[in-house]
Each structure stands twice: as structure tokens, then as C-alpha cells.
Motif scaffolding. Structure first.
Motif, PDB file in Angstrom:
ATOM      1  N   HIS A  66       1.117  -1.273   0.126  1.00 18.16           N
ATOM      2  CA  HIS A  66       0.426  -0.189  -0.166  1.00 18.16           C
ATOM      3  C   HIS A  66       1.340   1.060   0.004  1.00 18.16           C
ATOM      4  O   HIS A  66       0.730   2.542  -0.725  1.00 18.16           O
ATOM      5  CB  HIS A  66      -1.025  -0.272   1.362  1.00 18.16           C
ATOM      6  N   ASN A  67       2.107   1.421   0.700  1.00 18.34           N
ATOM      7  CA  ASN A  67       2.994   2.377   0.308  1.00 18.34           C
ATOM      8  C   ASN A  67       3.517   2.727  -0.273  1.00 18.34           C
ATOM      9  O   ASN A  67       3.460   3.760  -0.672  1.00 18.34           O
ATOM     10  CB  ASN A  67       4.110   2.201   1.868  1.00 18.34           C
ATOM     11  N   LEU A  68       4.117   1.462  -0.996  1.00 18.11           N
ATOM     12  CA  LEU A  68       4.627   1.857  -1.994  1.00 18.11           C
ATOM     13  C   LEU A  68       3.592   1.910  -3.327  1.00 18.11           C
ATOM     14  O   LEU A  68       3.863   2.773  -4.303  1.00 18.11           O
ATOM     15  CB  LEU A  68       5.696   0.624  -2.309  1.00 18.11           C
ATOM     16  N   LEU A  69       2.505   1.841  -3.330  1.00 20.15           N
ATOM     17  CA  LEU A  69       1.304   1.669  -4.152  1.00 20.15           C
ATOM     18  C   LEU A  69       1.506   2.861  -3.691  1.00 20.15           C
ATOM     19  O   LEU A  69       1.171   4.014  -5.273  1.00 20.15           O
ATOM     20  CB  LEU A  69       0.281   1.024  -4.243  1.00 20.15           C
ATOM     21  N   ARG A  70       0.971   3.526  -3.555  1.00 22.56           N
ATOM     22  CA  ARG A  70       0.490   5.326  -3.141  1.00 22.56           C
ATOM     23  C   ARG A  70       1.833   5.920  -3.836  1.00 22.56           C
ATOM     24  O   ARG A  70       1.684   7.498  -4.184  1.00 22.56           O
ATOM     25  CB  ARG A  70       0.890   5.860  -1.364  1.00 22.56           C
ATOM     26  N   LEU A  71       3.093   6.126  -3.232  1.00 26.90           N
ATOM     27  CA  LEU A  71       4.343   6.545  -3.840  1.00 26.90           C
ATOM     28  C   LEU A  71       4.652   6.807  -4.739  1.00 26.90           C
ATOM     29  O   LEU A  71       4.736   7.301  -5.504  1.00 26.90           O
ATOM     30  CB  LEU A  71       5.288   6.020  -3.291  1.00 26.90           C
ATOM     31  N   SER A  72       4.054   5.104  -5.898  1.00 28.72           N
ATOM     32  CA  SER A  72       4.223   5.385  -6.741  1.00 28.72           C
ATOM     33  C   SER A  72       2.890   5.805  -7.684  1.00 28.72           C
ATOM     34  O   SER A  72       3.528   6.846  -9.310  1.00 28.72           O
ATOM     35  CB  SER A  72       4.262   3.204  -7.535  1.00 28.72           C
ATOM     36  N   ILE A  73       1.616   5.761  -7.428  1.00 28.24           N
ATOM     37  CA  ILE A  73       0.444   6.798  -7.974  1.00 28.24           C
ATOM     38  C   ILE A  73       1.448   8.210  -7.662  1.00 28.24           C
ATOM     39  O   ILE A  73       1.055   8.758  -8.539  1.00 28.24           O
ATOM     40  CB  ILE A  73      -0.680   6.919  -7.121  1.00 28.24           C
ATOM     41  N   SER A  74       2.094   8.472  -6.859  1.00 29.13           N
ATOM     42  CA  SER A  74       2.365  10.037  -6.459  1.00 29.13           C
ATOM     43  C   SER A  74       3.379  10.123  -7.244  1.00 29.13           C
ATOM     44  O   SER A  74       3.009  11.241  -8.646  1.00 29.13           O
ATOM     45  CB  SER A  74       2.976  10.731  -5.297  1.00 29.13           C
ATOM     46  N   ARG A  75       4.455   9.675  -7.647  1.00 31.31           N
ATOM     47  CA  ARG A  75       5.009  10.301  -8.976  1.00 31.31           C
ATOM     48  C   ARG A  75       5.062  10.045 -10.401  1.00 31.31           C
ATOM     49  O   ARG A  75       5.178  10.179 -10.935  1.00 31.31           O
ATOM     50  CB  ARG A  75       6.310   9.039  -8.820  1.00 31.31           C
ATOM     51  N   TYR A  76       4.076   9.477 -10.371  1.00 25.13           N
ATOM     52  CA  TYR A  76       3.272   9.253 -11.628  1.00 25.13           C
ATOM     53  C   TYR A  76       2.695  10.306 -12.384  1.00 25.13           C
ATOM     54  O   TYR A  76       2.452  10.859 -13.283  1.00 25.13           O
ATOM     55  CB  TYR A  76       2.016   7.416 -11.629  1.00 25.13           C
ATOM     56  N   ARG A  77       1.872  10.871 -11.048  1.00 24.16           N
ATOM     57  CA  ARG A  77       1.055  11.308 -11.348  1.00 24.16           C
ATOM     58  C   ARG A  77       1.722  13.529 -11.297  1.00 24.16           C
ATOM     59  O   ARG A  77       1.376  14.456 -12.077  1.00 24.16           O
ATOM     60  CB  ARG A  77       0.062  11.957 -10.431  1.00 24.16           C
TER      61      ARG A  77
END
Length: 738
Positions: free
Chosen positions: A334-345
Motif C-alpha cells: 500500500h505504501n509503495l502503491l501510493r508512492l508510485s501513484i504520486s510519482r506517476y501523477r
């Protein structure tokens, strides 16, 4: 393959030296209504008779099926010797030993008879039903075997008698016997009713039988519980009905005797004769109990790991030698998914939820994406370089990194703090295969620490101010007690000066100045002049008395001023100034404390009882002791203000105890102390008086502790007065006397 002729009846040979046994077998096998017509019985008394009967049976093409061998009175081992001779003539005969005298173990019988299923030991005394059932089972087994052998019809009975077993048959029998005797697996053959026909030695041992022959005629229901025996029976009946084998089925075996359950991997197939007719089943079962236990243990530990990985709020991860993710906990996903979505956006601003790449659409999809990736793929090369250095150091040294604080800055500027522990990951052989670690989000803790630091700074400032205020309050309180004595001394000096006879001296001098010219005549002739010398003498004595009184009060005043200075010094000692120890006499110290309150005690009509003997000179902190005594006497005086109905009394006591320890008591018969307040009177700020401030007794306790002693209070309750006891360690100087 050579075959044996199938007789109309089963021929049974009984070899026993006791004729009564012969009759018993006839009753059981020949004359019994249930067995009547199925058996033909011959009896022999010794080896010679049995050998002759065996030869005759082969010549008559009516071989014996069974041979029951009993005891011989001549020799204990005669039974096994007879059996060997019978097998020498016809090796296909089934031997049953029932001798009562054979009190030997099954292992010894195996050693004597050989590891074969063609003999078994029957228990004694003989039971009619058991003998008949055993005979039926063994002959039915023989018939099935012979029916299977009848496919080769080219051999005549004469050939069978002349050559009962050719080389080919011996070879196949040896192969089967070797397999059944030595295979660790459970091999068995069953008839149409799922009764055992033949089995391996391992199967017999599992059932607790002395030999495989003991299982002939029995079923699974004789050994297993209904829970296992019933499904096994139904499987075999299904094979008999359909002809379809059952391959590799894992079966849980539960036992009648209550032993621990076991597991087997079973394969069962139809048993057919030469004509293809199903005449039973055969199978092989491999014991997989240890495998199942290992499997259960692995499943248990897998469940433990899965539960931990799926539910732990902390991040848990495993990486290989190249720092690629192998397994990762749900929370970290969950932490990495939020981070990856934040980086992608951050790279693709304005991206809708539906427009995210497939691997960012859900946690499950992201987990597939993450496995095999590195931190550089998720955090970026700059952030991942620190992680990589740590893991390379762990792989190089084999030493863990414990509780390292790590800061992660998200693309949106949000700062997240983690407390991370990483350790070497080794296989069961101790070989290093990667790293694993845990990471706890401590952002809230970091924020709390920041707030605590701010509050702590504020508290330090407040405490500093409060400490200054407390010190000032204590100084004022203790100085105030001494100022009462200063005021008394000053008032006495002032009163004495106001009524001083010094003015009379001035008038006398003025009178002499007026008669300066005739001073001699004035002093001798004038009536006033004659009185002047006498007046001056009296005046000199009066002024001398005034001088002494004022000098005494000035001494007391100086003592009080000195005590004020020591009170201030005592407060400074709490900041680190060492205390001053000096020689002092206790009675003088108590007198000084009373004198400072003398006027107030007199004004309030308080009687004082001095109950202290003459003690030796002691080394102690004189001014701290005096400070405590002044406070205690002041408190006692105030406690007596509400006792108008009885004599107000303060008692001072002092005694030198072992240690040496000086114990000074100040006791009053005033208003007393309630039980619930006895443990509170020394607390800072606690008071029961309307105008009190609660600093005096607290400062006394501090002073007592500074001197290495203690201060205690005792009271029987309201109206019963109170007694305060100061106990301090002291030193008696060498040569000091009472």
C-alpha cells in the motif's frame, strides 16, 4: 508354469504326539456341521508318519493344503523340524504351529522358519471357531492362487507330481517373496470381499501381526476405525464394479487401538485371473506420514508468515542478492502503491484514476509488478542509492542494521519517517541468499517528539521561574520567622532608648555649666549642688544597666541577622553550595530557637517545657537545624492559637541515639492533624490554615534531607496535638563530654 491339481476337498494333516488332539481336530474339521464335507483329515504322531503321509498324498495326486503341527514331548523344536521336512516334500503346504510348549517370540520363529507367509502361529488352547475360520481362509487363498495358475493347461497332473515347481515358477515366486519381504511399502492382495489374501511383511508389521499369514482372511475393519475402513472398502468395491484403478490417493489412516493417525499414498487396481475376470484387488500404499507432518508444519509456518505479511501494520520485505524484491507485506505494498501513484501523477499531471497504468490499478496488480523490481524502480535512483549501500554492507559483513531512521519525501512534499531494521537472509544451510527487513512508520512519533521538545522548552522556562519563585518564597518564609525576633529586639532597644536616663545627665551638665564660676561653692554650699554628686553616681549605675540591656538585645539582634544570612545561604545550598558543619551544643541551640519566639510565646501565654539533658558538643549543620527548629516552634505556636480552653504547652526534647543520631522533638497540645493529612503536611504548598502558604514544613523536610536525616510527624487526630521529630546523623568530637 507348473500347476497343482485342485482337489474336491481340502486335505489337512495334523501332526501331534497326543491322540486326543487328533480327535479334537476331527470334531472341528470333519464332524462339525459347518465344515462337514469340506475337509479331509489325516493324523500323524511323529516325523516318520507325517513324511509317509506327505509322499502318499503326492502319489495320489491329492496333496495336503494345510498341516497343523503340535508339540512333541521328546523335543521342543520338533514342530519346526517337522515343518521343514514337510516343505522338503511339498513346499506349497501352509503350516500352522499351535504347540503350547513353544513359548518363543515371533522373531525367533521367523529365524527358525524363515521370512515367509507360508506359516503362522496359532494361539492355544485351540478354539474350534478359530481353527475352522483359519482353515477356510487359507484354503480359499490356495484356491485363488491355483485358479490363477490354471491358464497354463498343457501340463498334466503327473507332470505336476513329478515336477511340482519348475525353475520358472521358483524364479517368479522368489521375486514375489523378495518383494513382499523387503519392500518398505505396504503391498497387499484382497479377494472380492476385501479380505486379505497375501501381503508384504511391512504391511503385517504395520498391523502388529507376527507374520503376513496372520492377516489372511482379515479386513481393514479389523485394524482401522470405521472412519478409514469404510471409505477404503467402498473404494475397493468401486474398483471391483468398474474395473478402474485408483491411482495415488492420499489416505488418512485412523486406528482402532488408538495409535496416532498415519497417512499413505495408495494405488489400488483390479486383480484379474488369466481369463480377465476380476477376482479381487491388489494395491500398494506408501507411508507418507512424515511427509504429511512436514507438509502440515510447512503449511502452519506458511499460514503464520502469510498472516504476518497480510496484517502487520509494519512494512516487511525480502530481497535477493541483487536487492530485488522477493516477498513484500501488504502494508508495504500500500505504501509503495501510493508512492508510485504520486510519482506517476507528478510526471503526468491531471491523470484520472481510470487512466492509471494497469499495474497501479490495484494492490494485487501492483504486487505482481513489484516482485523482481528494485528500490530504484520504485523510489528513483537518488533515493535508492542509500538503500542499496546499506544492503551491500549487510551482504558484505553479514551484520544487521538496527533501527535506522529514514526520511522519505514524496513528490507532493509530504515527509514520511521510517524506523528500519535490515538483516541478512540465510537459507537452512546458513548460506547468504539476500536481505530482509522491517520498517515502521514513525512520522507521528517524530511529530510528537517535536511537540514534546517545544513543550519541554516551555516547561523548562516555567520551571525556572517557578523554582525562583519557590526559593524566594522559602527565603521570605524562613526570614520572616527570624524577623519576628529582630522586631522584638528592635522594639526593646527602642523602648529602652525612649525611657533612657541619658537626659538627666544632660541636665546635670547644664547645671554645672551654669555655676562654672563658683562650681566648688555650688557643690558644697548649695542644697541642689550638694545632691548632684549622688545623683550622678545613681545615674551612672542606671546608664550602665541600660547599656548592658541594649548590648544584650543588640547581640540577639546580630544573631538573628546572622541567621537570616544563613537562611539565604541554605537556599543557595540547594543549588550546590556545600553545607557547613560546626561544633554546637544542643541545649544552646534549642534555647536560641526559643528565644527567637520568646515575646510571641509570652504574648500568647504558651508554656514551654525543656525536656533535654545536657548533651555533648556535636558536629552538625547548626543553621539548618536552627532553621528547622524555628519553623517547628512557629507551627506549634500557631497550632495552639485555637486552644483557649486549656493550657497551651510546647515541649522540646532532645536525645542522642545510636549511630550517633540526634533526635529533636517539638510537641504541642494544639489542634492536631487529621489522619488523611499526616502524609501531606510536608508537601509543597499544602496547608490547612486560611492564611497559610504550605512552604514551612516543606522547607524543613528539604533541610533534613540535606543533612542526611529525616523529619516525621505523629498525631492522634484533631484536638490531640502533634509531635514533630527531627532525626539527623551527627559526629561526636573526640574528647567531648556531657
Amino acid at each position: 508354469m507348473k500347476t497343482r491339481p485342485v482337489p474336491n476337498k481340502d486335505r489337512v494333516l495334523v501332526v501331534d504326539s497326543n491322540p486326543d488332539i487328533h480327535g479334537a481336530f476331527r470334531d472341528m474339521l470333519v464332524e462339525d456341521t459347518h465344515a462337514q464335507g469340506k475337509f479331509e483329515l489325516d493324523c500323524a504322531r511323529d516325523t516318520h508318519e507325517s513324511h509317509a503321509l506327505m509322499q502318499q498324498s503326492l502319489l495320489a495326486q491329492q496333496p495336503y493344503t494345510l498341516a497343523f503341527i503340535g508339540a512333541s514331548p521328546a523335543k521342543e523344536w520338533a514342530a519346526t523340524e517337522i515343518a521343514s521336512q514337510i516343505w522338503a516334500v511339498d513346499p506349497s503346504v501352509q503350516i500352522v504351529i499351535y504347540a503350547e510348549l513353544l513359548d518363543i517370540s515371533s522373531d525367533a520363529l521367523f529365524e527358525a522358519m524363515g521370512a515367509t507367509n507360508r506359516w503362522l502361529k496359532l494361539r492355544t488352547p485351540l478354539d474350534r471357531v478359530e481353527v475352522i475360520q483359519l482353515s477356510h481362509s487359507l484354503t480359499e487363498k490356495r484356491d485363488l492362487q491355483q485358479l490363477a495358475d490354471l491358464h497354463d493347461g498343457t501340463h498334466s497332473a503327473a507332470e505336476t507330481i513329478a515336477n511340482p515347481v519348475d525353475a520358472t515358477e521358483i524364479n517368479e515366486q522368489d521375486l514375489l517373496r523378495t518383494l513382499l519381504d523387503n519392500s518398505p511399502d505396504h503391498i497387499y492382495f484382497k479377494d472380492l470381499k476385501s479380505r486379505f489374501l497375501k501381503c508384504s511383511k511391512a504391511q503385517a508389521l504395520q498391523f502388529g501381526a507376527a507374520s503376513p499369514a496372520e492377516l489372511v482372511g482379515k479386513t481393514d475393519f479389523d485394524f482401522f476405525s470405521e472412519e478409514h475402513a469404510r471409505p477404503a472398502y467402498e473404494d475397493e468395491q468401486e474398483i471391483l464394479r468398474t474395473g478402474q484403478p485408483m491411482i495415488g490417493k492420499a489416505e488418512k489412516e485412523t486406528w482402532k487401538d488408538g495409535r496416532a493417525e498415519s497417512w499413505t499414498l495408495s494405488t489400488k487396481m483390479p486383480l484379474r485371473n488369466s481369463a480377465g475376470v476380476i477376482i479381487g484387488t491388489f494395491g500398494i500404499s506408501k507411508d507418507i506420514t512424515s511427509l504429511k507432518q512436514t507438509e502440515a508444519a510447512l503449511a502452519y509456518h506458511h499460514d503464520l508468515l502469510s498472516t504476518l505479511m497480510d496484517n502487520s501494520p509494519d512494512s516487511i520485505f525480502f530481497k535477493d542478492l541483487q536487492s530485488r524484491f522477493v516477498k513484500i507485506s501488504r502494508s508495504e505494498l500500500h505504501n509503495l502503491l501510493r508512492l508510485s501513484i504520486s510519482r506517476y501523477r507528478a510526471i503526468h499531471p491531471g491523470t484520472d484514476e481510470d487512466a492509471l497504468p494497469p499495474h497501479l490499478a490495484s494492490v494485487d496488480e501492483f504486487e505482481k509488478y513489484v516482485i523482481g523490481k528494485t528500490d530504484a524502480d520504485l523510489y528513483g535512483q537518488d533515493r535508492a542509492s542509500e538503500f542499496c549501500r546499506d544492503e551491500e554492507e549487510i551482504l558484505r559483513t553479514g551484520k544487521p542494521i538496527v533501527e535506522k531512521s529514514e526520511k522519505t519525501v514524496h513528490p507532493d512534499g509530504r515527509v514520511v519517517w521510517y524506523l528500519t531494521t535490515k538483516s541478512p537472509w540465510r537459507d537452512r544451510n546458513g548460506q547468504l541468499i539476500g536481505t530482509f527487513g522491517t520498517s515502521k512508520n514513525i512520522s507521528e512519533l517524530k511529530e510528537a517528539e517535536r511537540k514534546i521538545e517545544e513543550v519541554q522548552a516551555q516547561l523548562l522556562t516555567a520551571a525556572r521561574l517557578a523554582g525562583m519563585a519557590e526559593i524566594a518564597t522559602n527565603v521570605l518564609h524562613n526570614v520572616g520567622n527570624v524577623l519576628n525576633s529582630v522586631n522584638v529586639s528592635a522594639d526593646l532597644i527602642g523602648a529602652q532608648l525612649r525611657v533612657s536616663k541619658l537626659k538627666g545627665l544632660a541636665r546635670s551638665v547644664a547645671l554645672m555649666d551654669a555655676h562654672a564660676g563658683d562650681l566648688g561653692q555650688f557643690l558644697t554650699q548649695d542644697s541642689k549642688g550638694k545632691l548632684l554628686p549622688t545623683y550622678l553616681r545613681e545615674l551612672a549605675r542606671t546608664l550602665e544597666g541600660e547599656h548592658n540591656a541594649i548590648t544584650t538585645e543588640l547581640g540577639a539582634l546580630c544573631g538573628s541577622v546572622e541567621h537570616i544570612k544563613q537562611v539565604i545561604a541554605t537556599q543557595q545550598s540547594y543549588a550546590g553550595t556545600p553545607r557547613v558543619v560546626e561544633s554546637a551544643k544542643v541545649d544552646e541551640l534549642l534555647d536560641d530557637a526559643l528565644r527567637m519566639h520568646a515575646v510571641a510565646l509570652t504574648r500568647h501565654k504558651v508554656d514551654v517545657v525543656r525536656n533535654y539533658p545536657s548533651l555533648p558538643t556535636l558536629l552538625l549543620d547548626r543553621h539548618r537545624v536552627l532553621q528547622v527548629l524555628v519553623n517547628l516552634i512557629s507551627n506549634a505556636k500557631q497550632a495552639l492559637s485555637a486552644t483557649a480552653d486549656k493550657r497551651a504547652l510546647i515541649t522540646l526534647g532532645a536525645v542522642l541515639m545510636e549511630g550517633p543520631v540526634l533526635r529533636i522533638t517539638v510537641t504541642d497540645n494544639g489542634e492536631g492533624i487529621a489522619p488523611e493529612n499526616l502524609t501531606r503536611v510536608f508537601s509543597h504548598g499544602f496547608t490547612t490554615r486560611k492564611n497559610g502558604h504550605g512552604f514551612g514544613l516543606h522547607s524543613c523536610v528539604l533541610a533534613a534531607q540535606e543533612m542526611g536525616g529525616s523529619l516525621h510527624v505523629h498525631s492522634e487526630g484533631p484536638g490531640q496535638g502533634a509531635s514533630f521529630a527531627l532525626e539527623i546523623p551527627v559526629t561526636v568530637p573526640a574528647g567531648s563530654a556531657h
